[in-house]
Structure formats: C-alpha cells, structure tokens
Design an enzyme around this catalytic site. Structure first.
Site, PDB file in Angstrom:
ATOM      1  N   SER A  71      13.416  13.611 -10.038  1.00 14.66           N
ATOM      2  CA  SER A  71      14.109  14.757  -9.444  1.00 14.66           C
ATOM      3  C   SER A  71      13.910  16.018 -10.276  1.00 14.66           C
ATOM      4  O   SER A  71      13.632  15.953 -11.484  1.00 14.66           O
ATOM      5  CB  SER A  71      15.604  14.464  -9.329  1.00 14.66           C
ATOM      6  OG  SER A  71      15.819  13.297  -8.585  1.00 14.66           O
TER       7      SER A  71
HETATM    8  N1  SAM Z   1      16.704   8.854 -10.698  1.00 11.18           N
HETATM    9  C1  SAM Z   1      15.272   8.848 -10.724  1.00 11.18           C
HETATM   10  C2  SAM Z   1      14.719   9.408 -11.984  1.00 11.18           C
HETATM   11  O1  SAM Z   1      15.494   9.855 -12.835  1.00 11.18           O
HETATM   12  O2  SAM Z   1      13.496   9.392 -12.136  1.00 11.18           O
HETATM   13  C3  SAM Z   1      14.652   9.531  -9.513  1.00 11.18           C
HETATM   14  C4  SAM Z   1      14.844   8.745  -8.317  1.00 11.18           C
HETATM   15  S1  SAM Z   1      13.723   8.975  -7.019  1.00 11.18           S
HETATM   16  C5  SAM Z   1      14.138  10.561  -6.451  1.00 11.18           C
HETATM   17  C6  SAM Z   1      14.492   7.862  -5.867  1.00 11.18           C
HETATM   18  C7  SAM Z   1      14.328   6.406  -6.230  1.00 11.18           C
HETATM   19  O3  SAM Z   1      15.185   5.635  -5.392  1.00 11.18           O
HETATM   20  C8  SAM Z   1      12.919   5.884  -5.993  1.00 11.18           C
HETATM   21  O4  SAM Z   1      12.418   5.323  -7.169  1.00 11.18           O
HETATM   22  C9  SAM Z   1      13.114   4.823  -4.904  1.00 11.18           C
HETATM   23  O5  SAM Z   1      12.237   3.734  -5.009  1.00 11.18           O
HETATM   24  C10 SAM Z   1      14.559   4.411  -5.161  1.00 11.18           C
HETATM   25  N2  SAM Z   1      15.231   3.736  -4.037  1.00 11.18           N
HETATM   26  C11 SAM Z   1      15.148   3.997  -2.707  1.00 11.18           C
HETATM   27  N3  SAM Z   1      15.924   3.135  -2.021  1.00 11.18           N
HETATM   28  C12 SAM Z   1      16.527   2.331  -2.942  1.00 11.18           C
HETATM   29  C13 SAM Z   1      17.457   1.250  -2.870  1.00 11.18           C
HETATM   30  N4  SAM Z   1      17.950   0.796  -1.704  1.00 11.18           N
HETATM   31  N5  SAM Z   1      17.852   0.668  -4.016  1.00 11.18           N
HETATM   32  C14 SAM Z   1      17.377   1.086  -5.209  1.00 11.18           C
HETATM   33  N6  SAM Z   1      16.488   2.094  -5.351  1.00 11.18           N
HETATM   34  C15 SAM Z   1      16.080   2.721  -4.228  1.00 11.18           C
END
Ligand code: SAM
Length: 224
Positions: A71
């Site tokens: 993000s």
């Molecule tokens: N917080 C992260 C960082 O600091 O790098 C950025 C997150 S990224 C914007 C969103 C993440 O959510 C992705 O890695 C994606 O694979 C994960 N994601 C999507 N659906 C999910 C779920 N149901 N459970 C866990 N992770 C999930």
C-alpha cells in the site's frame, strides 16, 4: 520495539529518502509522531519488487509478487492512525502482502497476528520479517474469516477491499476494539472504522475513499 539490522548492512543507504518520505506524510496531514517515527525506521526497499527500488520512498503503492501491491505509505499511516493501538494490544492484520504493515504494528508495540491467502507471499513476508528480527504470528489462509484461535483482538486491520463487513471479524473484536476496513466495490472503497461498544453494538464511522486490491474469500469477493 526495535529492528535487528545485523542481517542488513546496507540499511543506511536510504536514510535520507526515509527522512523525506516522513516529511511528505507530515505535509499530507499525518500528525501521529509515533507512527511517523516507526515508519521512518522501516527499510521499505526490502518489501517491494526489486525493479522498483528507485521508487521505494515515493508515496505510492508499488508491486510486490503475485500481482499484489504494497500500500501507499499515506494509506498505511492513515489506517494505522484509525486503529489507535496501544503498546501490548493484540492486533490482527488481514492481507500480509509484503509484511510492511505488520512490521509497523510490531514497532508500535502490538502483538501482531497476520493472515495472507497467497502462499508465496506468506512465505516471503515471513522471511523478510525474520531477517529484520521481527516477531509476528503469521498464517496462510482465508483471512476474511479472521483467526478465531487467538481472538478477541484489540484491533483488526484489513488491507484489501471488502464488498461488506465480514461478520467473523466483528465477532473476533474485543469490546472497545476497532476494525479498520475498506468497504465498497472493486474500483473504490470507503474506509470504515468500526468500534465494538458491546457484544452486539457497534459504532461505525466512514473516512476517506481509497483503492485496494480485492479481499478474496468466503466473506469477500470470489476470485476472478
Ligand atoms: N498489508 C500489505 C503490506 O503491508 O504489504 C499490503 C496488502 S495488499 C494491498 C492486499 C493483500 O491481501 C494481498 O497480498 C492479497 O493476497 C491479500 N488478500 C486478499 N484476500 C485475502 C484473504 N481473504 N485473506 C488473506 N489475505 C488476503
């Protein structure tokens, strides 16, 4: 909490860039000095696709592996501010991604639990955090269902876009705990900040608009 930098001798290479990013966040309205100080310590270059290292300290979202993103620093700071955590709080993050948000929560003194649905990202983030001496509990799985084993949480932060507020996350909040989650369609979302007042009473506040990758899972979007 501090980082262990013995496995990263080049840490000081981006010192000035880190400093400029923190000033930029201040200019954009982030006033919480605890958050700014902690973000000023994190080597963001270790959390992104190496092809984008020259942009590591720009206030933008950047690619990580598996078509996902880290993000924008402003978004990370804003959501962390909304979470309002105190030292020792137990915090659940949904969407580990690169591990950047998890390390920030750790530096703020939280006991961090984080869930990622993509196995490669779960493994890579775990390794990055270990390299920096950061202790968080991480799991591979569908975070839209939370992580019930360690509930209740003083804070839950969802770093992917949800079509609705997942019921299991509300259940897993402690009384006075906060859930910070972007809710909307696949193109834009409003940041919801939900405080649990009692077992079945919640205060819901709506903040700014953001754009996140989708939360995919039982209580999120279907894949594709
Ligand atoms: N917080 C992260 C960082 O600091 O790098 C950025 C997150 S990224 C914007 C969103 C993440 O959510 C992705 O890695 C994606 O694979 C994960 N994601 C999507 N659906 C999910 C779920 N149901 N459970 C866990 N992770 C999930």
């Amino acid at each position: 909490m501090e980082l262990n930098l013995s496995n990263y001798p080049d840490y000081n290479q981006f010192r000035e860039a880190r400093f400029h990013l923190i000033n930029r966040l201040r200019e954009r309205g982030i006033r919480d000095e605890r958050i700014l100080k902690a973000m000023g310590k994190i080597p963001r270059e270790l959390f992104i696709d190496p092809a984008f290292v020259s942009q590591a300290y720009e206030d933008v979202a950047l690619p990580i592996d598996c078509n996902q993103t880290i993000s924008q620093p402003y978004t990370v700071a804003f959501m962390t501010h909304c979470l309002n955590i105190k030292e020792g709080d137990k915090v659940l993050e949904i969407g580990t991604g690169s591990g950047y948000q998890a390390i920030l929560l750790y530096l703020l003194g939280a006991r961090v639990y984080t869930v990622e649905r993509i196995y490669e990202l779960h493994i890579k983030a775990t390794k990055t955090l270990e390299r920096l001496g950061v202790k968080v509990f991480s799991k591979w799985g569908d975070g839209s269902l939370g992580w019930s084993e360690f509930a209740p949480y003083d804070g839950i932060i969802v770093t992917a876009a949800a079509p609705k507020v997942p019921e299991p996350l509300l259940k897993q909040l402690a009384i006075n705990g906060r859930l910070v989650i972007p809710v909307g369609d696949r193109s834009t979302q409003v940041m919801y900040v939900i405080t649990k007042i009692s077992d079945n009473k919640y205060l819901e506040e709506h903040e700014q608009y953001f754009k996140f990758v989708p939360l995919i899972g039982e209580e999120g979007w279907t894949n594709g």
